[in-house]
Motif scaffolding. Structure first.
Motif, short mmCIF file in Angstrom:
data_model
loop_
_atom_site.label_atom_id
_atom_site.label_comp_id
_atom_site.label_asym_id
_atom_site.label_seq_id
_atom_site.Cartn_x
_atom_site.Cartn_y
_atom_site.Cartn_z
N VAL A 231 -0.51 -10.00 6.06
CA VAL A 231 0.23 -8.73 6.04
C VAL A 231 1.66 -9.03 6.51
O VAL A 231 1.87 -9.46 7.64
CB VAL A 231 -0.43 -7.68 6.94
CG1 VAL A 231 0.36 -6.37 6.89
CG2 VAL A 231 -1.87 -7.43 6.50
N LEU B 205 1.81 -2.72 4.42
CA LEU B 205 1.04 -1.54 4.77
C LEU B 205 1.95 -0.45 5.31
O LEU B 205 2.83 -0.71 6.14
CB LEU B 205 -0.02 -1.87 5.83
CG LEU B 205 -1.00 -2.99 5.50
CD1 LEU B 205 -1.96 -3.20 6.66
CD2 LEU B 205 -1.77 -2.68 4.22
N LEU C 63 -1.89 1.08 12.52
CA LEU C 63 -0.94 0.37 11.66
C LEU C 63 -0.40 -0.86 12.38
O LEU C 63 -0.28 -1.93 11.78
CB LEU C 63 0.20 1.30 11.26
CG LEU C 63 1.30 0.68 10.39
CD1 LEU C 63 0.74 0.06 9.12
CD2 LEU C 63 2.37 1.72 10.05
N ALA D 263 -2.99 -3.56 12.20
CA ALA D 263 -3.15 -4.09 10.85
C ALA D 263 -1.98 -4.97 10.44
O ALA D 263 -2.15 -5.97 9.72
CB ALA D 263 -3.30 -2.93 9.86
N LEU E 174 -3.53 5.51 3.21
CA LEU E 174 -4.50 4.84 4.06
C LEU E 174 -5.62 4.19 3.25
O LEU E 174 -6.11 3.12 3.62
CB LEU E 174 -5.09 5.84 5.06
CG LEU E 174 -4.07 6.52 5.99
CD1 LEU E 174 -4.79 7.40 7.00
CD2 LEU E 174 -3.20 5.49 6.70
N ALA F 20 0.85 -1.19 0.00
CA ALA F 20 0.00 0.00 0.00
C ALA F 20 0.89 1.24 0.00
O ALA F 20 2.09 1.16 0.26
CB ALA F 20 -0.90 -0.01 1.22
N TRP G 27 -4.62 0.79 1.93
CA TRP G 27 -4.51 -0.30 2.91
C TRP G 27 -5.63 -1.31 2.70
O TRP G 27 -5.40 -2.52 2.71
CB TRP G 27 -4.62 0.24 4.34
CG TRP G 27 -3.43 0.96 4.85
CD1 TRP G 27 -2.38 1.46 4.13
CD2 TRP G 27 -3.18 1.29 6.22
NE1 TRP G 27 -1.49 2.09 4.96
CE2 TRP G 27 -1.95 2.00 6.24
CE3 TRP G 27 -3.87 1.08 7.40
CZ2 TRP G 27 -1.40 2.48 7.43
CZ3 TRP G 27 -3.33 1.54 8.58
CH2 TRP G 27 -2.10 2.24 8.60
N THR G 28 -6.84 -0.81 2.50
CA THR G 28 -7.99 -1.70 2.32
C THR G 28 -7.81 -2.57 1.09
O THR G 28 -8.06 -3.78 1.12
CB THR G 28 -9.29 -0.88 2.22
OG1 THR G 28 -9.46 -0.12 3.42
CG2 THR G 28 -10.49 -1.79 2.01
N ARG H 68 -5.03 -5.23 1.63
CA ARG H 68 -5.47 -6.31 2.51
C ARG H 68 -6.46 -7.22 1.79
O ARG H 68 -6.45 -8.43 1.99
CB ARG H 68 -6.11 -5.73 3.76
CG ARG H 68 -5.10 -5.08 4.69
CD ARG H 68 -5.69 -3.91 5.42
NE ARG H 68 -6.13 -4.20 6.76
CZ ARG H 68 -6.72 -3.30 7.54
NH1 ARG H 68 -6.93 -2.08 7.09
NH2 ARG H 68 -7.10 -3.63 8.76
#
Length: 249
Positions: free
Chosen positions: A85, A60, A76, A79, A41, A38, A44-45, A48
């Motif tokens: 990840v 991330l 973070l 996550a 922000l 990523a 990130w979705t 993932r």
């Protein structure tokens, strides 16, 4: 023969429009694993979500281009502990694009501390700020694991990153005859060498960036094998083992 593309933005167009096809073509070329970093922000979705696919892993972080945006390090941290990840990234410094370098350094420092705390490798971007990045990284050696991505500079700078224990990933730049990357690639110790495409951001020799996919990691492997005087099979085996060890997958 298995290959590992350690840097591909699968959620970016045109790859995102045909992610299943992109991964199928990659598998047909022997590319069985990829890392999707990523950069902000919002992504990130997407990263993932991509990591729910077999052989796809997420990284991330907050890219230096958006280092002036708020970053919740607690979020973070949480996550980074999710399944799939595997790294902090893409992070780093960029003097050519983005906010003030002091803001970039502050954002990077927090993320590197988190990488060390959680023992996650960092995927490092750098453009025009190598002295600043090296000075910062020295404060985290030897705790920090990581990779300098899309390396395209000469042997002297290469040696300074290697001295910090970092891995070095080569992509399209190494396929261009006479490039600085092509001069540096033979000098990386076998156990620190990685492959990447950075698709769809960086072109290969004769292939424009928007056409590059993870399957082109095979072209990078062929170029590196020629430069290093080995076979593509040996190059693939070594770089895949390196990536699996670094990302622990």
């Amino acid at each position: 023969m298995e290959l590992f593309d350690t840097h591909v933005h699968l959620y970016e167009p045109p790859l995102a429009a045909d992610a299943d096809g992109v991964l199928a073509r990659a598998a047909a070329a022997g590319v069985t694993r990829v890392v999707v970093p990523a950069y902000d922000l919002e992504s990130w979705t997407a990263a993932r979500a991509a990591a729910r696919r077999p052989g796809v892993f997420a990284a991330l972080g907050l890219h230096p281009w958006v280092a002036d945006r708020p970053l919740d390090l607690a979020a973070l941290r949480a996550a980074l502990c999710e399944p799939g990840v595997v790294a902090v990234g893409e992070v780093g410094l960029d003097a050519a694009t983005g906010p003030d370098l002091a803001l970039q350094i502050a954002a990077l420092r927090g993320q590197l501390e988190l990488a060390c705390e959680l023992d996650r490798p960092a995927i490092l971007h750098c453009r025009g700020a190598f002295e600043e990045l090296l000075a910062l990284l020295r404060g985290y050696a030897p705790r920090l694991r990581g990779v300098v991505h899309a390396f395209a500079r000469g042997p002297e700078l290469l040696e300074r990153f290697l001295s910090l224990g970092l891995h070095v990933a080569f992509g399209g730049a190494a396929t261009r005859p006479g490039s600085r990357a092509a001069r540096s690639a033979p000098l990386v110790p076998a156990d620190r060498l990685l492959l990447e495409t950075d698709a769809p951001s960086i072109g290969l020799h004769g292939i424009p960036a928007h056409e590059v996919e993870p399957r082109h990691a095979l072209d990078v492997a062929r170029a590196l094998a020629r430069l290093r005087g080995t076979t593509v099979e040996e190059l693939a085996e070594r770089t895949t083992a390196n990536a699996r060890a670094l990302f622990r997958v």
